[in-house]
Design an enzyme around this catalytic site. Structure first.
Site, mmCIF file in Angstrom:
data_model
loop_
_atom_site.group_PDB
_atom_site.id
_atom_site.type_symbol
_atom_site.label_atom_id
_atom_site.label_comp_id
_atom_site.label_asym_id
_atom_site.label_seq_id
_atom_site.Cartn_x
_atom_site.Cartn_y
_atom_site.Cartn_z
ATOM 1 N N GLU A 334 38.735 48.748 46.646
ATOM 2 C CA GLU A 334 38.582 48.246 45.287
ATOM 3 C C GLU A 334 39.836 47.479 44.890
ATOM 4 O OE1 GLU A 334 37.636 51.148 42.353
ATOM 5 O OE2 GLU A 334 35.629 51.535 43.129
ATOM 6 N N CYS A 335 39.677 46.223 44.538
ATOM 7 C CA CYS A 335 40.728 45.403 43.967
ATOM 8 C C CYS A 335 41.952 45.349 44.890
ATOM 9 C CB CYS A 335 41.094 45.908 42.575
ATOM 10 S SG CYS A 335 41.919 44.673 41.557
#
Length: 822
Positions: A334-335
């Site tokens: 994530e990210c």
């Protein structure tokens, strides 16, 4: 009804000192001997880090958008198990929530959902009586919200305090304390908000200072009275064990932590543990390798852009992550995790597991979204919708020519975002990387699917792989292989054929297409002149989308090996075997010291980058590899590059891979040399046509060693034709048909009792034919078939045979002949 003393700390706006007051309050109450449960409204990861330091308990988020309104109270009670009081820090202004949604997700919304009184923090630095008007307005705006007290912050003097207190008396809202202006007490900010507590060495000292300030200037008894005024909650604590099912084998999940990866919700690990996983945290900045027996990889959010140099310097872990991802290890990113899996971040090399580059930008992307899975992914199923949060200033750009499958389709505009990938070619995506943040408590099915995938991965026997064998020898000497016997490096498949036998020993797709032969014949007028490779170089560069200085036409790929040995003169070359032996032979003829890294059948002939000696200044590997057919992920191979080293990748059979998906030919080829051959797919071994694509300086070094007119005019004409649109179309057709014919061969051999090794992606397969006896090649010859012997490939023995992919009728007859030898 569950009794839980609780309160919400809110403010008229951001930048009032709300976080400083909240952590000071939490720490001061803890200093009194109370167990304080810390919570944060909204998706923010940074404030909960300070909360955890202040309370000694995990910071937790209460977000009705990510988790649903129904789960807010259960999640509060879950986090507050065993606590004396819960302190909930709000977000932005009291009534500020999702834009266009009438305050959905705001502090006030969460206060209503958990029936909690509100304590306002008001910044009085530039106001006096107006502060009371602000309090009055907030207190009366929504009758469902009970503003039970106010804390004045940054008050300049006793006179200033008296003026505001006098005005507050008219509102009926009690003042619980007044904090003076303190110059050195603040939480520094960064491009995404506050600097995480884990990155601040002085964080504990700042919290202790805030606690002393709060204890001195705020009436803690009055604050506790407000918290105890909260009514009982009609809800049951959330239980992760109630929403997931334990998987078999207790797979180990490696979770990125440390200063660069501080963003993840506490419930993520709790769900994975409830699902039967073992969660192990590692620091990508300092860890030399992934935890042993990693069966799943979770890379959450954080600030890798701040630690890009440190992450890049940890080359061993980057290579390990690339290898894990390439082998099919289930991976969620994530990210920040997406950035770490990229090839580069602001110019610094990252893991290189995904064909994208990341860089900081001027624009902040921020907001709640609804995202839809465009296809089945590791986490989601096609058409499945989820609520997400996005918060970043970076952007990722796919490598030119790279084919990217999006992880999400975001918003009404269906914006493709993230990467869903199947780097191991297993047929099911094993990588889910995106900017979208998810809260798995609101979508526990994602945790379940991740745990299921990790369990399946561990069960396939990928754990505890023995390290590949590395053997070394001096220049000109024979290096011991698995049989400790000399190997004939000059033996090739044409020597295993004979008249009258069906040829399954040579991997040439014959006959050559008519349009190619016509193009060669049409060049006859040029045969009376000395050949000029300029047009071929231009055509090949255009086909690859690279500069002409990166291309060198050669007299087949075999000439390229000799040019590499003579032009680069490495001091220590490493060859990944089993593979085509001409490269090692050329290096030994040039007097180069050569070592071998042997991949193993029990590992599917997968390469472990950690096995490559650190001092190797040239590494040579095939992709797809001859004779195993193994297709290494591009990210895994790129992880082998480093300053002072040349990576040589023999892509003679890459045209048989649809779209050449794992090719390393591209705009960025520093330290790379890629070898291509027109012999195999186009069926013209007699013309000797190939080329090198790569680092311009290294290509120039090879060109300096190439004899004049090395590539004949007919071969140059063939190269030009193969680089045309017709060539691309022919390659695509052959690659597709080869894949179908290979699948039929694999199935037929398995039915005959001879499963193929690994997951071949080439126009041949490798088989351990021990069951057919020691004279398997002779027995097959007696039945009309020629196959390629295995013992002349380092790492293999006489029980191995390489079998070319042919049409289904030939496959059926061959499988029958092989089965008859058992």
């Amino acid at each position: 009804m569950v009794e839980l003393p609780r309160l919400v700390v809110a403010a008229p706006s951001s930048s009032t000192g709300k976080t400083t007051v909240t952590v000071g309050l939490m720490a001061a109450l803890r200093d009194r001997g109370l167990a304080v449960s810390p919570h944060k409204v909204g998706p923010d990861y940074i404030d909960p880090g300070f909360h955890a330091l202040a309370t000694g308990r995990p910071g937790r988020n209460l977000d009705p958008w990510l988790c649903s309104e129904e789960l807010v109270a259960p999640l509060l009670l879950h986090g507050a198990r065993g606590a004396d009081v819960a302190v909930i820090e709000g977000v932005m202004g009291l009534f500020d929530g999702r834009i266009g949604a009438r305050g959905f997700g705001s502090t006030a919304h969460v206060a209503r959902l958990v029936s909690a009184p509100v304590v306002l923090v008001v910044n009085a630095a530039s106001t006096s009586r107006t502060a009371a008007a602000v309090v009055a307005g907030l207190a009366g705006f929504d009758p469902a919200i009970r503003v039970a007290g106010v804390i004045l912050n940054r008050v300049g003097s006793p006179r200033h305090e008296a003026e505001i207190r006098d005005a507050l008396a008219e509102t009926g809202v009690p003042c619980l304390g007044v904090l003076p202006r303190v110059k050195d007490l603040s939480t520094p900010s960064r491009h995404l908000g506050l600097v995480p507590a884990a990155e601040r060495d002085e964080a504990a000292g700042v919290i202790a200072q805030a606690a002393r300030l709060v204890a001195t200037h705020i009436d803690l008894d009055a604050v506790l009275d407000v918290a105890r005024s909260a009514p009982g909650l009609d809800a049951e604590p959330w239980d992760p064990a109630a929403v997931v099912i334990p998987v078999a084998g207790r797979p180990r999940i490696a979770v990125a932590g440390g200063r660069a990866f501080t963003f993840r919700y506490a419930e993520t690990a709790e769900l994975l543990e409830a699902a039967g996983c073992e969660v192990v945290v590692f620091d990508p900045v300092t860890a030399a390798a992934l935890p042993e027996d990693t069966a799943g990889l979770y890379l959450g959010g954080g600030f890798p852009e701040v630690f890009a140099e440190e992450l890049a310097a940890n080359g061993s872990l980057r290579a390990g992550v690339a290898a894990a991802v390439a082998s099919g290890t289930p991976t969620v990113a994530e990210c920040a995790g997406l950035l770490y899996l990229a090839e580069s971040l602001d110019g610094e090399p990252m893991a290189g597991a995904l064909p994208v580059a990341a860089a900081m930008g001027p624009r902040l992307t921020l907001g709640y979204h609804e995202a839809t899975a465009p296809a089945d992914t590791l986490l989601a199923r096609a058409g499945e919708r989820v609520r997400t949060h996005e918060f970043h200033r970076t952007a990722v750009t796919p490598r030119p020519g790279a084919r990217i499958e999006a992880a999400w389709s975001v918003g009404d505009e269906a914006r493709p975002e993230g990467v869903s990938a199947d780097p191991a070619g297993g047929g099911t995506p094993s990588v889910h990387a995106a900017y979208q943040h998810l809260h798995w408590a609101g979508s526990p099915r994602f945790a379940q699917r991740f745990a299921d995938a990790a369990s399946a991965y561990a069960a396939r026997g990928v754990r505890r792989r023995p390290a590949p064998v590395v053997t070394a020898g001096s220049a000109g000497s024979a290096v011991a292989d698995a049989l400790a016997e000399p190997i004939d490096l000059g033996h090739h498949g044409d020597r295993d054929t004979a008249d009258g036998l069906i040829d399954l020993a040579v991997n040439v797709h014959a006959p050559a297409p008519d349009w190619l032969l016509d193009a060669v014949i049409a060049s006859a007028s040029a045969w009376a002149r000395y050949p000029d490779p300029a047009r071929a170089r231009t055509a090949l560069a255009a086909r690859h989308g690279i500069d002409e200085v990166c291309v060198l036409p050669t007299s087949g790929a075999a000439e390229a090996f000799t040019l590499i040995a003579r032009g680069l003169r490495p001091s220590h070359a490493v060859i990944v075997h089993p593979q085509f032996t001409e490269g090692e032979a050329a290096l030994r003829r040039a007097g180069v010291r050569v070592s071998r890294v042997l991949t193993r059948a029990e590992d599917g002939f997968a390469l472990d980058p950690a096995a490559i000696p650190a001092d190797a200044d040239l590494v040579m590997v095939g992709n797809p590899t001859n004779p195993t057919g193994t297709l290494h992920a591009a990210s895994l191979l790129r992880a082998l590059t480093r300053p002072g080293r040349t990576l040589v990748v023999d892509e003679a059979f890459m045209d048989f891979v649809p779209g050449a998906a794992a090719s390393l030919v591209g705009p960025t080829m520093a330290g790379l040399l890629v070898l291509r051959s027109a012999t195999k797919l186009w069926g013209i071994p007699g013309l000797r046509a190939g080329h090198v694509a790569g680092d311009p300086a290294r290509v120039a070094a090879l060109a300096a060693q190439q004899p004049p007119w090395s590539v004949s005019a007919p071969a140059l004409a063939a190269l030009i034709a193969c680089a045309s649109d017709a060539g691309d179309a022919h390659a695509a057709t052959v690659a597709t048909q080869t894949g179908l014919d290979r699948a039929a061969l694999v199935e037929a051999l398995a039915s005959a009792g001879f499963p193929v090794a690994g997951s071949p992606r080439a126009p041949f397969v490798l088989v351990d034919a021990s069951a057919a006896g020691p004279e398997v090649r002779q027995g097959l010859a007696a039945r009309g078939f020629a196959v390629r012997r295995g013992e002349t490939f380092p790492g293999l023995g006489p029980q191995w045979i390489r079998i070319a992919v042919r049409d289904c009728a030939t496959t059926a007859a061959f499988a029958q002949a092989l089965a008859a030898l058992i």
